[in-house]
Design an enzyme around this catalytic site. Structure first.
Site, PDB file in Angstrom:
ATOM      1  N   PRO A 140      48.880  11.829 -57.006  1.00 12.09           N
ATOM      2  CG  PRO A 140      47.350  12.999 -58.311  1.00 12.09           C
ATOM      3  CD  PRO A 140      48.126  11.714 -58.271  1.00 12.09           C
ATOM      4  CE1 TYR A 164      49.604   0.693 -64.353  1.00  8.27           C
ATOM      5  CE2 TYR A 164      48.317   2.262 -65.638  1.00  8.27           C
ATOM      6  CZ  TYR A 164      49.355   1.987 -64.771  1.00  8.27           C
ATOM      7  OH  TYR A 164      50.142   3.026 -64.296  1.00  8.27           O
ATOM      8  CG  LEU A 197      47.617  10.882 -46.277  1.00  5.95           C
ATOM      9  CD1 LEU A 197      47.157   9.876 -45.229  1.00  5.95           C
ATOM     10  CD2 LEU A 197      49.145  10.990 -46.267  1.00  5.95           C
TER      11      LEU A 197
END
Length: 334
Positions: free
Chosen positions: A221, A53, A226
């Site tokens: 999640p 990351y 979306l």
């Protein structure tokens, strides 16, 4: 905050997992530290990161931000169940378009040993609570992987081991190999893509995880935003869809499905993002979804989802909008 056992272990973790992928690239160090402090205040004790990351030339950036936060003291490290991952190539000269330097990636015993020590240094800690394989390695046998892990457990550098993005058969292979070796717990968690709009994990991954006693930790999640009320935000002139969400909305059928979801949630007077998280918390085998807030406000919304109770009517409506494939083999056979 509610807590549960991580799979078949005695380890107690919060039902929300703080995802840190935005720390560095999207959220500066000061704000990242503030979000981690707020997470602790909210009772979230399960933090997830990965050695890669920060990405590209900044890989390792996120772990360093977390390490600097631990270094502030105040029992921060003792309060956190710390999870990180290994797989990506972390060689300093590994750049796009250039051949990757060998033995600095994947799950060879050499790279696992190297990666653990590097993560411990960046994280400024002496142990990792949950060490996760970020992806499957088709070229390294599980006998070699578990030999390396056993050594690290004996050295006190890691406590538990989990997988991420594993298919069901690899979960089985990993834990059957661990059982044959004896003295090895094997995998205790699986971190997979799972949400209302992407339910394929229900076919084989989640059943395998449940049979082998792995806690399921869903990532994305909200499916890249979306499921966070994206259409309403577009109408109101807010943040527009990007990435996976934008690609999905190009399909008229998928767009209509998302609109039906937002309409259903609105009918019940609830927020789409909170419903998506609360739905995951009702799913069998799920330990807790990973939330990756960029702001303190987003963290507060995620915490509210833990206390949200979804009615049977709403749950049935969600299944109608996003039915999912069903279990294997019925999903593709009789």
């Amino acid at each position: 905050m509610e807590y549960t056992q991580l799979g078949r272990t005695g380890l107690k973790v919060s039902r929300l997992v703080l995802g840190t992928m935005n720390f560095g690239p999207q959220t500066d160090e000061a704000d990242s530290h503030a979000i981690m402090d707020a997470a602790l205040d909210a009772g979230i004790n399960f933090f997830d990161t990965a050695n890669a990351y920060g990405w590209g030339e900044n890989k390792g950036w996120t772990e360093r931000i977390i390490g600097n936060w631990f270094a502030k003291g105040g029992d921060r490290r003792d309060k956190v169940v710390l999870a990180t991952k290994v797989y990506a190539n972390m060689a300093l000269d590994a750049q796009p378009g250039r051949p990757a330097w060998p033995n600095h990636d994947k799950l060879s015993a050499l790279n696992i040993r190297r990666a653990v020590d590097a993560s411990l240094k960046r994280l400024q800690t002496d142990h990792i609570d949950l060490y996760q394989f970020h992806h499957i390695d088709r070229n390294t046998p599980f006998e070699e992987i578990w030999q390396a892990i056993d050594t690290l457990v004996q050295q006190g550098k890691i406590l538990y081991v989990g997988s991420s993005n594993f298919p069901g058969y690899k979960i089985a292979q990993a834990n059957e190999t661990a059982a044959r070796r004896g003295g090895t717990m094997g995998l205790v968690s699986e971190q997979c893509l799972y949400n209302l709009a992407e339910r394929r994990a229900e076919m084989e991954v989640i059943p395998a995880a449940r049979d082998y006693g792995l806690g399921v930790i869903p990532w994305s999640p909200l499916h890249g935003g979306l499921l966070g009320g994206i259409l309403k935000k577009e109408v109101e002139g807010g943040r527009r869809a990007s990435g996976r969400a934008a690609d999905t909305l190009k399909n008229p059928t998928a767009r209509a499905q998302v609109q039906a979801y937002e309409d259903l949630v609105d009918k019940h007077g609830l927020e789409p993002g909170e419903v998506a998280l609360a739905w995951l918390l009702t799913r069998p085998g799920v330990t807790g979804p990973i939330v990756g807030p960029r702001t303190a406000e987003q963290l507060e919304s995620a915490v509210r989802a833990v206390e949200l109770e979804l009615s049977e009517e709403l749950l049935a409506g969600l299944d109608e909008v996003f039915p999912g494939p069903g279990p294997a083999p019925e999903a593709f056979a009789w």
